[in-house]
Motif scaffolding. Structure first.
Motif: not given
Length: 275
Positions: A137-138, A249-250, A256-257, A270-272
Protein backbone atom coordinates in the motif's frame (compact mmCIF):
# COMPACT_ATOMS: atom_id res chain seq x y z
CA UNK A 1 -28.54 5.13 -0.68
CA UNK A 2 -27.03 8.37 0.56
CA UNK A 3 -23.46 9.05 -0.46
CA UNK A 4 -23.15 11.21 2.65
CA UNK A 5 -23.22 8.20 4.97
CA UNK A 6 -19.79 7.12 6.22
CA UNK A 7 -18.36 3.90 4.81
CA UNK A 8 -18.77 1.11 7.38
CA UNK A 9 -15.53 -0.84 7.72
CA UNK A 10 -14.70 -4.20 9.28
CA UNK A 11 -11.01 -4.75 10.07
CA UNK A 12 -9.99 -8.42 9.98
CA UNK A 13 -6.72 -9.00 11.79
CA UNK A 14 -7.37 -5.95 13.95
CA UNK A 15 -4.98 -6.98 16.74
CA UNK A 16 -1.98 -7.35 14.41
CA UNK A 17 0.56 -4.61 13.79
CA UNK A 18 -1.01 -3.58 10.48
CA UNK A 19 -4.54 -4.05 11.82
CA UNK A 20 -3.92 -1.63 14.69
CA UNK A 21 -2.64 1.01 12.26
CA UNK A 22 -5.76 0.55 10.11
CA UNK A 23 -8.04 0.93 13.15
CA UNK A 24 -6.19 4.12 14.10
CA UNK A 25 -6.41 5.53 10.56
CA UNK A 26 -10.12 4.77 10.10
CA UNK A 27 -10.97 6.38 13.45
CA UNK A 28 -9.51 9.66 12.19
CA UNK A 29 -11.63 9.78 9.00
CA UNK A 30 -14.89 11.70 8.68
CA UNK A 31 -16.17 9.53 5.80
CA UNK A 32 -15.57 6.15 7.49
CA UNK A 33 -16.75 4.38 10.60
CA UNK A 34 -15.21 1.34 12.27
CA UNK A 35 -18.14 -1.05 12.49
CA UNK A 36 -16.26 -4.11 13.65
CA UNK A 37 -12.85 -5.56 14.53
CA UNK A 38 -12.06 -9.26 14.14
CA UNK A 39 -8.99 -11.19 15.28
CA UNK A 40 -8.53 -14.88 15.94
CA UNK A 41 -5.96 -14.34 18.71
CA UNK A 42 -7.93 -15.26 21.88
CA UNK A 43 -5.68 -13.00 23.99
CA UNK A 44 -7.47 -9.95 22.56
CA UNK A 45 -11.04 -11.23 22.56
CA UNK A 46 -13.36 -8.55 23.95
CA UNK A 47 -10.66 -5.88 24.11
CA UNK A 48 -11.56 -2.44 22.77
CA UNK A 49 -10.00 -2.03 19.29
CA UNK A 50 -9.23 1.63 19.91
CA UNK A 51 -7.48 1.00 23.22
CA UNK A 52 -5.40 -1.77 21.63
CA UNK A 53 -4.44 0.63 18.82
CA UNK A 54 -3.38 3.21 21.40
CA UNK A 55 -5.98 5.88 20.61
CA UNK A 56 -8.45 5.37 23.48
CA UNK A 57 -11.79 3.55 23.52
CA UNK A 58 -13.87 3.33 20.34
CA UNK A 59 -16.51 1.04 21.86
CA UNK A 60 -15.72 -1.57 19.19
CA UNK A 61 -14.78 -4.84 20.90
CA UNK A 62 -12.47 -7.28 19.15
CA UNK A 63 -14.20 -10.58 18.37
CA UNK A 64 -13.29 -13.83 16.63
CA UNK A 65 -16.79 -14.10 15.11
CA UNK A 66 -15.93 -13.29 11.49
CA UNK A 67 -19.05 -14.39 9.58
CA UNK A 68 -21.54 -12.87 12.08
CA UNK A 69 -19.67 -9.57 11.69
CA UNK A 70 -19.93 -9.84 7.88
CA UNK A 71 -23.66 -10.47 8.25
CA UNK A 72 -24.02 -7.41 10.46
CA UNK A 73 -22.04 -5.29 8.00
CA UNK A 74 -24.26 -6.48 5.15
CA UNK A 75 -27.28 -4.98 6.93
CA UNK A 76 -25.86 -1.45 6.76
CA UNK A 77 -27.45 1.05 4.36
CA UNK A 78 -24.07 2.01 2.92
CA UNK A 79 -21.81 -0.45 1.06
CA UNK A 80 -19.50 -2.11 3.58
CA UNK A 81 -15.76 -2.77 3.27
CA UNK A 82 -13.63 -5.47 4.88
CA UNK A 83 -9.94 -4.68 5.32
CA UNK A 84 -7.93 -7.91 5.65
CA UNK A 85 -4.46 -8.15 7.17
CA UNK A 86 -4.53 -11.72 8.43
CA UNK A 87 -2.63 -14.83 7.28
CA UNK A 88 -2.07 -16.55 3.91
CA UNK A 89 -3.79 -19.69 5.26
CA UNK A 90 -7.12 -17.92 5.83
CA UNK A 91 -7.23 -14.99 3.41
CA UNK A 92 -8.73 -16.92 0.47
CA UNK A 93 -11.74 -18.01 2.54
CA UNK A 94 -12.01 -14.54 4.09
CA UNK A 95 -12.30 -12.90 0.68
CA UNK A 96 -14.84 -15.44 -0.62
CA UNK A 97 -16.97 -15.03 2.49
CA UNK A 98 -16.91 -11.23 2.27
CA UNK A 99 -17.93 -11.24 -1.41
CA UNK A 100 -20.70 -13.75 -0.67
CA UNK A 101 -22.15 -11.25 1.82
CA UNK A 102 -21.82 -8.38 -0.65
CA UNK A 103 -18.93 -6.84 1.32
CA UNK A 104 -16.08 -5.22 -0.62
CA UNK A 105 -12.68 -6.66 0.42
CA UNK A 106 -9.52 -4.54 0.60
CA UNK A 107 -6.74 -7.08 1.03
CA UNK A 108 -3.17 -6.51 2.13
CA UNK A 109 -2.52 -10.15 3.04
CA UNK A 110 -0.27 -11.85 0.48
CA UNK A 111 0.63 -15.48 -0.22
CA UNK A 112 -2.21 -16.47 -2.54
CA UNK A 113 -1.36 -18.49 -5.65
CA UNK A 114 -2.13 -17.14 -9.14
CA UNK A 115 -4.85 -19.81 -9.44
CA UNK A 116 -6.49 -18.66 -6.19
CA UNK A 117 -6.40 -15.02 -7.33
CA UNK A 118 -8.01 -16.01 -10.66
CA UNK A 119 -10.72 -17.95 -8.82
CA UNK A 120 -11.45 -14.96 -6.59
CA UNK A 121 -11.52 -12.67 -9.63
CA UNK A 122 -14.14 -14.93 -11.26
CA UNK A 123 -16.18 -15.01 -8.05
CA UNK A 124 -16.07 -11.21 -7.66
CA UNK A 125 -16.97 -10.73 -11.32
CA UNK A 126 -20.01 -13.02 -11.09
CA UNK A 127 -21.12 -11.20 -7.94
CA UNK A 128 -20.39 -7.76 -9.50
CA UNK A 129 -18.59 -6.97 -6.27
CA UNK A 130 -15.47 -4.82 -6.04
CA UNK A 131 -12.34 -6.30 -4.50
CA UNK A 132 -8.91 -4.68 -4.18
CA UNK A 133 -5.87 -6.88 -3.63
CA UNK A 134 -2.79 -4.80 -2.91
CA UNK A 135 0.60 -6.43 -2.22
CA UNK A 136 1.98 -3.10 -1.00
CA UNK A 137 0.00 0.00 0.00
CA UNK A 138 3.02 2.34 -0.05
CA UNK A 139 3.00 5.09 -2.69
CA UNK A 140 6.83 4.93 -2.65
CA UNK A 141 6.75 1.28 -3.69
CA UNK A 142 4.46 2.08 -6.62
CA UNK A 143 6.96 4.72 -7.74
CA UNK A 144 9.84 2.24 -7.36
CA UNK A 145 8.03 -0.30 -9.53
CA UNK A 146 7.34 2.32 -12.20
CA UNK A 147 11.01 3.29 -12.21
CA UNK A 148 12.00 -0.37 -12.45
CA UNK A 149 9.74 -0.92 -15.45
CA UNK A 150 11.34 2.11 -17.13
CA UNK A 151 14.86 0.85 -16.37
CA UNK A 152 14.09 -2.66 -17.61
CA UNK A 153 13.97 -1.36 -21.18
CA UNK A 154 17.69 -0.56 -20.97
CA UNK A 155 19.10 -3.37 -18.80
CA UNK A 156 19.17 -7.10 -19.52
CA UNK A 157 20.24 -8.22 -16.04
CA UNK A 158 18.18 -7.69 -12.88
CA UNK A 159 17.67 -9.33 -9.48
CA UNK A 160 15.30 -8.50 -6.62
CA UNK A 161 16.09 -8.61 -2.91
CA UNK A 162 13.21 -8.27 -0.45
CA UNK A 163 13.76 -7.96 3.29
CA UNK A 164 11.02 -8.33 5.92
CA UNK A 165 10.52 -8.91 9.64
CA UNK A 166 10.71 -12.52 10.76
CA UNK A 167 6.96 -12.72 11.50
CA UNK A 168 6.11 -12.65 7.79
CA UNK A 169 4.68 -16.03 6.83
CA UNK A 170 5.17 -16.06 3.04
CA UNK A 171 8.26 -15.79 0.86
CA UNK A 172 8.97 -14.27 -1.57
CA UNK A 173 6.84 -11.28 -0.66
CA UNK A 174 3.80 -10.44 -2.75
CA UNK A 175 5.43 -7.11 -3.59
CA UNK A 176 8.56 -8.78 -4.98
CA UNK A 177 6.48 -11.19 -7.04
CA UNK A 178 4.37 -8.32 -8.36
CA UNK A 179 7.53 -6.38 -9.25
CA UNK A 180 8.86 -9.34 -11.23
CA UNK A 181 5.49 -9.70 -12.99
CA UNK A 182 5.51 -6.03 -13.97
CA UNK A 183 9.02 -6.36 -15.41
CA UNK A 184 7.97 -9.48 -17.33
CA UNK A 185 4.90 -7.89 -18.93
CA UNK A 186 6.89 -6.59 -21.91
CA UNK A 187 7.82 -10.14 -22.92
CA UNK A 188 11.52 -9.65 -22.33
CA UNK A 189 13.61 -12.39 -20.74
CA UNK A 190 16.34 -11.24 -18.36
CA UNK A 191 19.67 -12.57 -17.14
CA UNK A 192 20.95 -14.48 -20.18
CA UNK A 193 23.37 -17.11 -18.83
CA UNK A 194 27.09 -16.50 -19.24
CA UNK A 195 28.31 -19.50 -17.25
CA UNK A 196 27.05 -22.90 -16.12
CA UNK A 197 26.03 -22.21 -12.51
CA UNK A 198 26.21 -24.76 -9.70
CA UNK A 199 24.44 -24.19 -6.39
CA UNK A 200 26.49 -25.74 -3.60
CA UNK A 201 23.50 -25.14 -1.34
CA UNK A 202 19.98 -25.40 -2.87
CA UNK A 203 18.37 -21.97 -3.17
CA UNK A 204 21.64 -20.06 -2.93
CA UNK A 205 20.73 -18.14 -6.09
CA UNK A 206 17.23 -17.35 -4.85
CA UNK A 207 13.92 -18.30 -6.41
CA UNK A 208 13.27 -18.02 -10.13
CA UNK A 209 10.28 -15.82 -10.99
CA UNK A 210 8.81 -14.68 -14.32
CA UNK A 211 11.20 -13.81 -17.16
CA UNK A 212 14.14 -15.51 -15.39
CA UNK A 213 14.27 -12.90 -12.63
CA UNK A 214 15.84 -14.06 -9.36
CA UNK A 215 14.20 -13.06 -6.06
CA UNK A 216 16.08 -13.32 -2.74
CA UNK A 217 14.21 -13.18 0.60
CA UNK A 218 15.66 -12.04 3.94
CA UNK A 219 13.78 -12.47 7.25
CA UNK A 220 15.18 -10.78 10.37
CA UNK A 221 13.84 -9.09 13.50
CA UNK A 222 14.35 -5.35 13.30
CA UNK A 223 13.24 -5.14 9.67
CA UNK A 224 9.78 -4.00 8.60
CA UNK A 225 9.51 -4.10 4.79
CA UNK A 226 12.27 -3.30 2.31
CA UNK A 227 12.97 -4.04 -1.34
CA UNK A 228 15.85 -3.57 -3.75
CA UNK A 229 15.72 -3.97 -7.52
CA UNK A 230 19.29 -4.19 -8.81
CA UNK A 231 20.04 -3.76 -12.51
CA UNK A 232 23.49 -4.60 -13.85
CA UNK A 233 25.35 -3.89 -17.08
CA UNK A 234 29.05 -3.77 -18.01
CA UNK A 235 30.65 -1.06 -15.92
CA UNK A 236 27.54 0.02 -13.99
CA UNK A 237 24.97 -0.96 -11.36
CA UNK A 238 21.59 0.75 -10.99
CA UNK A 239 19.87 0.13 -7.65
CA UNK A 240 16.31 1.08 -6.71
CA UNK A 241 15.46 0.68 -3.02
CA UNK A 242 12.44 1.35 -0.87
CA UNK A 243 12.57 1.23 2.94
CA UNK A 244 9.68 1.24 5.38
CA UNK A 245 10.48 2.70 8.80
CA UNK A 246 6.89 2.90 10.10
CA UNK A 247 3.69 1.12 9.08
CA UNK A 248 1.86 4.44 8.99
CA UNK A 249 3.30 4.89 5.48
CA UNK A 250 0.75 2.35 4.22
CA UNK A 251 -2.30 4.15 5.57
CA UNK A 252 -2.85 6.71 2.77
CA UNK A 253 -2.98 3.78 0.34
CA UNK A 254 -5.33 1.77 2.58
CA UNK A 255 -7.72 4.71 2.99
CA UNK A 256 -7.68 5.38 -0.75
CA UNK A 257 -8.47 1.70 -1.40
CA UNK A 258 -11.41 1.75 1.04
CA UNK A 259 -12.88 4.75 -0.80
CA UNK A 260 -12.26 3.33 -4.28
CA UNK A 261 -13.37 -0.29 -3.78
CA UNK A 262 -17.03 0.69 -3.31
CA UNK A 263 -16.97 2.03 -6.89
CA UNK A 264 -15.65 -1.23 -8.38
CA UNK A 265 -17.57 -4.21 -9.78
CA UNK A 266 -14.65 -6.64 -10.11
CA UNK A 267 -11.32 -7.64 -8.58
CA UNK A 268 -8.45 -5.22 -9.13
CA UNK A 269 -4.86 -6.18 -8.28
CA UNK A 270 -2.34 -3.48 -7.33
CA UNK A 271 -2.49 0.01 -5.86
CA UNK A 272 -1.22 1.54 -9.09
CA UNK A 273 -4.52 0.63 -10.80
CA UNK A 274 -6.48 3.09 -8.64
CA UNK A 275 -4.03 5.98 -8.35
Amino acid sequence: MSSQLPIPVLVNGAAGKMGREVVKAIAQQQDMTLLGAVDRNPAHDGQDAGELAGIGPLEVPITNQFEPMLAMLAQEKQLGVMVDFTHPDSVYDNIRSAIAYGIRPVVGTTGLSPQQINELADFADKASTGCLMVPNFSIGMVLLQQAAVQASQYFDHVEIIELHHNQKADAPSGTALQTAQLLAEFGKSFNPPTVQETEKLPGARGSLADADIRIHSVRLPGLIAHQEVIFGAPGQIYTLRHDTSDRSCYMPGVLLAIRKVTQLKALVYGLEKIL
